[in-house]
Write a protein that holds these residues in place. Structure first.
Motif, PDB file in Angstrom:
ATOM      1  N   GLY A 108       0.817  -1.214   0.000  1.00  0.00           N
ATOM      2  CA  GLY A 108       0.000   0.000   0.000  1.00  0.00           C
ATOM      3  C   GLY A 108       0.849   1.261   0.000  1.00  0.00           C
ATOM      4  N   ILE A 109       1.891   1.265   0.810  1.00  0.00           N
ATOM      5  CA  ILE A 109       2.769   2.435   0.878  1.00  0.00           C
ATOM      6  C   ILE A 109       3.533   2.613  -0.443  1.00  0.00           C
ATOM      7  CG2 ILE A 109       4.822   3.393   2.003  1.00  0.00           C
ATOM      8  CD1 ILE A 109       3.816   2.148   4.604  1.00  0.00           C
ATOM      9  N   ALA A 110       3.970   1.496  -1.039  1.00  0.00           N
ATOM     10  CA  ALA A 110       4.699   1.571  -2.312  1.00  0.00           C
ATOM     11  C   ALA A 110       3.840   2.220  -3.393  1.00  0.00           C
ATOM     12  CB  ALA A 110       5.135   0.182  -2.741  1.00  0.00           C
ATOM     13  N   LYS A 111       2.571   1.892  -3.393  1.00  0.00           N
ATOM     14  CA  LYS A 111       1.655   2.471  -4.378  1.00  0.00           C
ATOM     15  C   LYS A 111       1.525   3.974  -4.166  1.00  0.00           C
ATOM     16  CE  LYS A 111      -3.027   1.985  -6.260  1.00  0.00           C
ATOM     17  NZ  LYS A 111      -4.306   1.250  -6.158  1.00  0.00           N
ATOM     18  N   ASP A 112       1.316   4.385  -2.919  1.00  0.00           N
ATOM     19  CA  ASP A 112       1.162   5.809  -2.613  1.00  0.00           C
ATOM     20  C   ASP A 112       2.454   6.590  -2.860  1.00  0.00           C
ATOM     21  OD1 ASP A 112      -1.437   5.290  -1.867  1.00  0.00           O
ATOM     22  OD2 ASP A 112      -0.975   5.140   0.288  1.00  0.00           O
ATOM     23  N   ASP A 113       3.593   5.924  -2.623  1.00  0.00           N
ATOM     24  CA  ASP A 113       4.888   6.591  -2.724  1.00  0.00           C
ATOM     25  C   ASP A 113       5.512   6.446  -4.109  1.00  0.00           C
ATOM     26  OD1 ASP A 113       6.869   8.161  -1.610  1.00  0.00           O
ATOM     27  OD2 ASP A 113       7.989   6.479  -0.769  1.00  0.00           O
ATOM     28  N   LYS A 114       4.745   5.797  -5.025  1.00  0.00           N
ATOM     29  CA  LYS A 114       5.223   5.584  -6.395  1.00  0.00           C
ATOM     30  C   LYS A 114       6.576   4.859  -6.416  1.00  0.00           C
ATOM     31  CE  LYS A 114       2.773   9.497  -8.500  1.00  0.00           C
ATOM     32  NZ  LYS A 114       1.897   9.746  -7.327  1.00  0.00           N
ATOM     33  N   ALA A 115       6.718   3.857  -5.544  1.00  0.00           N
ATOM     34  CA  ALA A 115       7.927   3.041  -5.498  1.00  0.00           C
ATOM     35  C   ALA A 115       7.807   1.882  -6.476  1.00  0.00           C
ATOM     36  CB  ALA A 115       8.171   2.519  -4.084  1.00  0.00           C
ATOM     37  N   ASP A 116       8.930   1.384  -6.950  1.00  0.00           N
ATOM     38  CA  ASP A 116       8.935   0.268  -7.899  1.00  0.00           C
ATOM     39  C   ASP A 116       8.800  -1.080  -7.210  1.00  0.00           C
ATOM     40  OD1 ASP A 116       9.545   1.841 -10.368  1.00  0.00           O
ATOM     41  OD2 ASP A 116      11.359   2.326  -9.230  1.00  0.00           O
ATOM     42  N   ILE A 117       9.330  -1.190  -5.999  1.00  0.00           N
ATOM     43  CA  ILE A 117       9.357  -2.465  -5.294  1.00  0.00           C
ATOM     44  C   ILE A 117       9.006  -2.239  -3.829  1.00  0.00           C
ATOM     45  CG2 ILE A 117      10.825  -4.437  -4.607  1.00  0.00           C
ATOM     46  CD1 ILE A 117      12.590  -3.787  -7.043  1.00  0.00           C
ATOM     47  N   ALA A 118       8.249  -3.178  -3.261  1.00  0.00           N
ATOM     48  CA  ALA A 118       7.920  -3.149  -1.834  1.00  0.00           C
ATOM     49  C   ALA A 118       8.551  -4.360  -1.163  1.00  0.00           C
ATOM     50  CB  ALA A 118       6.417  -3.168  -1.629  1.00  0.00           C
ATOM     51  N   MET A 119       9.230  -4.112  -0.044  1.00  0.00           N
ATOM     52  CA  MET A 119       9.876  -5.183   0.713  1.00  0.00           C
ATOM     53  C   MET A 119       9.269  -5.253   2.114  1.00  0.00           C
ATOM     54  SD  MET A 119      12.261  -6.204  -1.470  1.00  0.00           S
ATOM     55  CE  MET A 119      13.595  -7.008  -0.614  1.00  0.00           C
ATOM     56  N   ALA A 120       9.160  -6.488   2.624  1.00  0.00           N
ATOM     57  CA  ALA A 120       8.705  -6.717   3.994  1.00  0.00           C
ATOM     58  C   ALA A 120       9.856  -7.302   4.792  1.00  0.00           C
ATOM     59  CB  ALA A 120       7.521  -7.664   4.005  1.00  0.00           C
ATOM     60  N   VAL A 121      10.062  -6.774   6.016  1.00  0.00           N
ATOM     61  CA  VAL A 121      11.188  -7.190   6.853  1.00  0.00           C
ATOM     62  C   VAL A 121      10.697  -7.485   8.264  1.00  0.00           C
ATOM     63  CG1 VAL A 121      13.481  -6.564   7.706  1.00  0.00           C
ATOM     64  CG2 VAL A 121      12.666  -5.615   5.536  1.00  0.00           C
ATOM     65  N   ALA A 122      11.153  -8.614   8.815  1.00  0.00           N
ATOM     66  CA  ALA A 122      10.892  -8.935  10.216  1.00  0.00           C
ATOM     67  C   ALA A 122      12.231  -9.105  10.923  1.00  0.00           C
ATOM     68  CB  ALA A 122      10.072 -10.214  10.328  1.00  0.00           C
ATOM     69  N   VAL A 123      12.453  -8.345  11.992  1.00  0.00           N
ATOM     70  CA  VAL A 123      13.708  -8.389  12.736  1.00  0.00           C
ATOM     71  C   VAL A 123      13.433  -8.904  14.144  1.00  0.00           C
ATOM     72  CG1 VAL A 123      15.677  -7.062  13.600  1.00  0.00           C
ATOM     73  CG2 VAL A 123      14.634  -6.452  11.413  1.00  0.00           C
ATOM     74  N   ASP A 124      14.089 -10.006  14.497  1.00  0.00           N
ATOM     75  CA  ASP A 124      13.972 -10.591  15.838  1.00  0.00           C
ATOM     76  C   ASP A 124      15.230 -10.219  16.612  1.00  0.00           C
ATOM     77  OD1 ASP A 124      13.916 -12.213  18.105  1.00  0.00           O
ATOM     78  OD2 ASP A 124      12.896 -13.854  17.068  1.00  0.00           O
ATOM     79  N   LEU A 125      15.108  -9.257  17.523  1.00  0.00           N
ATOM     80  CA  LEU A 125      16.264  -8.762  18.249  1.00  0.00           C
ATOM     81  C   LEU A 125      16.836  -9.811  19.197  1.00  0.00           C
ATOM     82  CD1 LEU A 125      15.098  -5.121  19.113  1.00  0.00           C
ATOM     83  CD2 LEU A 125      16.601  -5.847  17.263  1.00  0.00           C
ATOM     84  N   GLN A 126      15.971 -10.661  19.748  1.00  0.00           N
ATOM     85  CA  GLN A 126      16.445 -11.666  20.686  1.00  0.00           C
ATOM     86  C   GLN A 126      17.225 -12.775  19.973  1.00  0.00           C
ATOM     87  OE1 GLN A 126      13.415 -13.262  23.218  1.00  0.00           O
ATOM     88  NE2 GLN A 126      14.836 -14.519  24.405  1.00  0.00           N
ATOM     89  N   ALA A 127      16.698 -13.241  18.835  1.00  0.00           N
ATOM     90  CA  ALA A 127      17.363 -14.299  18.065  1.00  0.00           C
ATOM     91  C   ALA A 127      18.476 -13.745  17.185  1.00  0.00           C
ATOM     92  CB  ALA A 127      16.341 -15.037  17.210  1.00  0.00           C
ATOM     93  N   GLN A 128      18.518 -12.410  17.052  1.00  0.00           N
ATOM     94  CA  GLN A 128      19.499 -11.723  16.206  1.00  0.00           C
ATOM     95  C   GLN A 128      19.462 -12.261  14.770  1.00  0.00           C
ATOM     96  OE1 GLN A 128      23.210 -12.033  18.566  1.00  0.00           O
ATOM     97  NE2 GLN A 128      22.967  -9.860  18.999  1.00  0.00           N
ATOM     98  N   GLU A 129      18.257 -12.246  14.231  1.00  0.00           N
ATOM     99  CA  GLU A 129      18.078 -12.639  12.838  1.00  0.00           C
ATOM    100  C   GLU A 129      16.973 -11.808  12.220  1.00  0.00           C
ATOM    101  OE1 GLU A 129      17.144 -16.804  12.973  1.00  0.00           O
ATOM    102  OE2 GLU A 129      14.980 -16.424  13.007  1.00  0.00           O
ATOM    103  N   MET A 130      16.976 -11.743  10.898  1.00  0.00           N
ATOM    104  CA  MET A 130      15.931 -10.995  10.197  1.00  0.00           C
ATOM    105  C   MET A 130      15.540 -11.746   8.941  1.00  0.00           C
ATOM    106  SD  MET A 130      18.004  -7.770   8.494  1.00  0.00           S
ATOM    107  CE  MET A 130      19.190  -7.631   9.842  1.00  0.00           C
TER     108      MET A 130
END
Length: 515
Positions: free
Chosen positions: A215-237
């Motif tokens: 949704g944000i990519a569409k409003d911001d006229k971006a070419d690509i949208a990425m989703a990121v999940a960061v687990d601070l305890q496991a130190q992985e993303m």
């Protein structure tokens, strides 16, 4: 037959062609053959250091230099050497570095490169990338120090860690909304092809994050949208392209960053491991010098550690060091004093200390890259100049001065490169120039314009200028060393390319002995 200047001519600089100058040629004789028919009293004959050194057979091999390094540092072939702030140049430093690596071919070489340029203006690393990465690291440390149990701090920490990872993957970070106050998404990026990419970052629920990112990519006229999940305890993303993930066409890439945590905490250092596949080609030569230096070290069998930082003492964070070589030309003594003030007991040399006197390998050039041969700066330069001056008087009766020049003290306004890789523009000069005072004088344009506005006539201004005695108020020119000016003029006239004019005559250049 000499060249003749009109009576109203000012300073003239003329390149003089010679034949090929070979090792063991008599440089005094070669110079006189080139200029004796055109000399006038007061001429300044300038000879490039390259042909003087060649005539003196001033060469050293990588093998000889490696043995010199081992002996002077008293280091074994499995030792570790730190090289501090060298210039980045295949011609000027690559063979020196190769020799250092050869001295510890079963050990390790740590090279500290300054950010974003070396001491003469050559790009070492992209300035925007370096500034952003170091800034993100400092913000991350600050957030980690104050977060306590504040959940909002963890949100910001996740976004900074994600931005650092995106940099490692080759993206350019344009904005982190909550940090920079710009952009619509959590992170705004550009990929390698220049496409606009937005990324939304959360702790979990990639599907929800992906939906939001689209949704944000569409409003911001971006070419690509990425989703990121960061687990601070496991130190992985986990990172995934949002649309493909929701359509079931892509799975998240999972990255452990526990081993990178030390890199993220080093707020004034960037390592090659953090750069990933990103290249930093020099804007003129196209060479990525960090990678070239690493390859040079590894070609000798040693391990390479390239460190981008303006804090030379950071090399101590990379394990035990058996020897230090200050690679800088102009800052070598101040850097040496920095390490001494820090209390280091590690054996230390500058590049003036390795190789033959008087200059070591400062100002050296590649003579044969494949065979590993360096040409050094000339020896006894002042003495050579005095001999040419004496020969000119004996053969022509002309009283001249002589100077041996290296790199001119000239900063290219287009590239920002200040190509003074030699210790000084003048490597040596005859007695008259050695006693010359600084060049200074009245700023003519200032006085003329001031007196004109005061209503003085042309004749009155001429008379005033003839009678003008320099004072603190009228001295407008910056005092400069005469030999530096002359050497720079000669270098610009001779050119870096081989124009076949290693001798330059400067005529009508007035100077006075020092008081």
């Amino acid at each position: 037959m000499g060249f003749v200047l009109s009576e109203n001519a000012g300073v003239a600089v003329v390149g003089i062609k010679t034949g090929l100058i070979m090792p063991t040629d008599d440089i005094v004789e070669v110079t006189m053959d080139a200029v004796e028919d055109i000399l006038e009293d007061g001429d300044i004959v300038c000879v490039t250091e390259a042909v003087v050194a060649r005539s003196q057979n001033r060469y050293i091999t990588c093998d000889e230099l490696a043995e010199d390094v081992k002996a002077k540092l008293n280091i074994k072939d499995n030792g570790t050497v730190a090289v501090i702030s060298p210039i980045v140049s295949r011609n000027r430093f690559a063979l020196v570095l190769q020799a250092i690596a050869r001295a510890v071919n079963k050990g390790r070489v740590i090279v500290q490169l300054t950010v974003p340029c070396d001491e003469v203006g050559n790009q070492v690393i992209d300035e925007e990338f370096a500034n952003n990465r170091l800034r993100f690291k400092k913000v991350l440390r600050s957030l980690q120090e104050v977060r306590g149990n504040t959940p909002q701090m963890n949100v910001l920490i996740r976004e900074i860690i994600a931005a650092l990872k995106f940099q490692e993957l080759g993206y350019s970070v344009n904005a982190i909304r909550k940090i920079t106050g710009t952009g619509m998404a959590d992170i705004t990026l550009l990929d390698k092809d220049g496409r606009k990419v937005i990324a939304e970052v959360a702790f979990e629920n990639l599907a929800g994050v992906a939906q939001k990112a689209i949704g944000i990519a569409k409003d911001d006229k971006a070419d690509i949208a990425m989703a990121v999940a960061v687990d601070l305890q496991a130190q992985e993303m986990a990172i995934v392209e949002a649309t493909s993930f929701l359509e079931g066409k892509a799975k998240p890439e999972v990255y452990k960053y526990d081993e990178r945590q030390a890199f993220y905490e080093a707020t004034d250092v960037i390592t090659v491991a953090e750069i990933g596949e990103r290249l930093f080609p020099h804007p003129i030569t196209g060479i990525d010098y960090g990678r070239m230096y690493a390859a040079t070290i590894e070609s000798e069998g040693a391990q390479a550690e390239i460190v981008f930082t303006n804090n030379p003492l950071a090399v101590f964070n990379f394990g035990h060091i058996d020897g230090i070589i200050i690679g800088a030309v102009h800052e070598r003594e101040s850097l040496k004093n920095l390490f001494l003030s820090f209390g280091t007991k590690t054996p230390m040399l500058t590049i003036q200390d390795i190789g033959p006197e008087p200059w070591g390998v400062i100002g050296s050039n590649v003579s044969d890259l494949d065979k590993g041969i360096l040409k050094l700066l000339p020896d006894n330069s002042d003495d050579v100049c005095d001999k040419i001056k004496a020969a000119a008087w004996e053969k022509t009766g002309k009283d001249i001065e002589v100077l041996i020049f290296g790199d001119g003290a000239y900063k290219d306004p287009d590239t920002g490169i200040y190509e003074l890789a030699d210790p000084y523009p003048s490597i040596g000069c005859s007695k008259g120039l050695r006693s010359a005072s600084l060049r200074q004088g009245t700023k003519l344009k200032l006085l003329v314009e001031t007196m004109f506005r005061e209503g003085h006539s042309r004749e009155e201004i001429y008379k005033a200028l003839e009678e003008q005695q320099p004072s603190r108020e009228t001295l407008g020119t910056t005092p400069r060393n005469i030999t530096g000016i002359l050497a720079t003029m000669a270098d610009l006239a001779a050119g870096s390319a081989d124009a076949g004019t290693p001798v330059v005559i400067i005529r009508n250049f007035p100077f006075k002995p020092a008081k």
